[in-house]
Motif scaffolding. Structure first.
Motif, short mmCIF file in Angstrom:
data_model
loop_
_atom_site.label_atom_id
_atom_site.label_comp_id
_atom_site.label_asym_id
_atom_site.label_seq_id
_atom_site.Cartn_x
_atom_site.Cartn_y
_atom_site.Cartn_z
N GLY A 1 0.83 -1.19 0.00
CA GLY A 1 0.00 0.00 0.00
C GLY A 1 0.86 1.24 0.00
N TYR A 2 0.31 2.31 0.51
CA TYR A 2 1.01 3.58 0.54
C TYR A 2 1.94 3.65 1.74
CZ TYR A 2 1.83 8.58 0.65
OH TYR A 2 2.41 9.82 0.67
N GLY B 1 6.90 9.86 0.14
CA GLY B 1 5.94 8.76 0.20
C GLY B 1 5.81 8.09 -1.16
N HIS B 2 5.46 6.82 -1.14
CA HIS B 2 5.31 6.08 -2.39
C HIS B 2 4.41 4.87 -2.17
CE1 HIS B 2 8.62 4.19 -0.17
NE2 HIS B 2 8.29 3.06 -0.80
N PHE B 3 4.01 4.27 -3.27
CA PHE B 3 3.22 3.04 -3.22
C PHE B 3 4.13 1.85 -3.43
CE2 PHE B 3 0.02 6.14 -4.34
CZ PHE B 3 -1.05 5.75 -3.55
N GLN B 4 3.90 0.78 -2.69
CA GLN B 4 4.70 -0.44 -2.86
C GLN B 4 3.96 -1.41 -3.73
OE1 GLN B 4 5.63 -2.00 1.01
NE2 GLN B 4 7.49 -0.78 1.10
#
Length: 85
Positions: A68-69, A82-85
């Protein structure tokens, strides 16, 4: 996102479409306001019930993922965005 909104609008309109089909089957005019007026409350409540039930079922049966984020954080004095996995 648009697909989800359109899906909920379709689910809300199901009682109205079903009632219009019943009026056609009973050889009454679905365009006559007098046929619809006594049924508005029931149709709206039925549509809301269907939408809420679909949202609850989606929440209960949706696939869960651990990904998720990831929010922004400081790592070794540097800001990692921040990033999405």
């Amino acid at each position: 996102m648009l697909r989800l909104v359109l899906q909920e609008i379709l689910l809300f309109s199901l009682p109205f479409l079903t009632f219009a089909g019943w009026l056609l089957f009973a050889r009454r005019s679905p365009l006559d306001h007098a046929e619809w007026k006594p049924q508005w409350t029931r149709l709206v409540l039925a549509g809301l019930f269907i939408v809420v039930a679909s949202l609850v079922m989606t929440g209960l049966t949706a696939e869960r993922t651990a990904d998720g984020y990831v929010p922004p954080r400081y790592e070794n004095g540097r800001l990692v965005p921040g990033h999405f996995q």
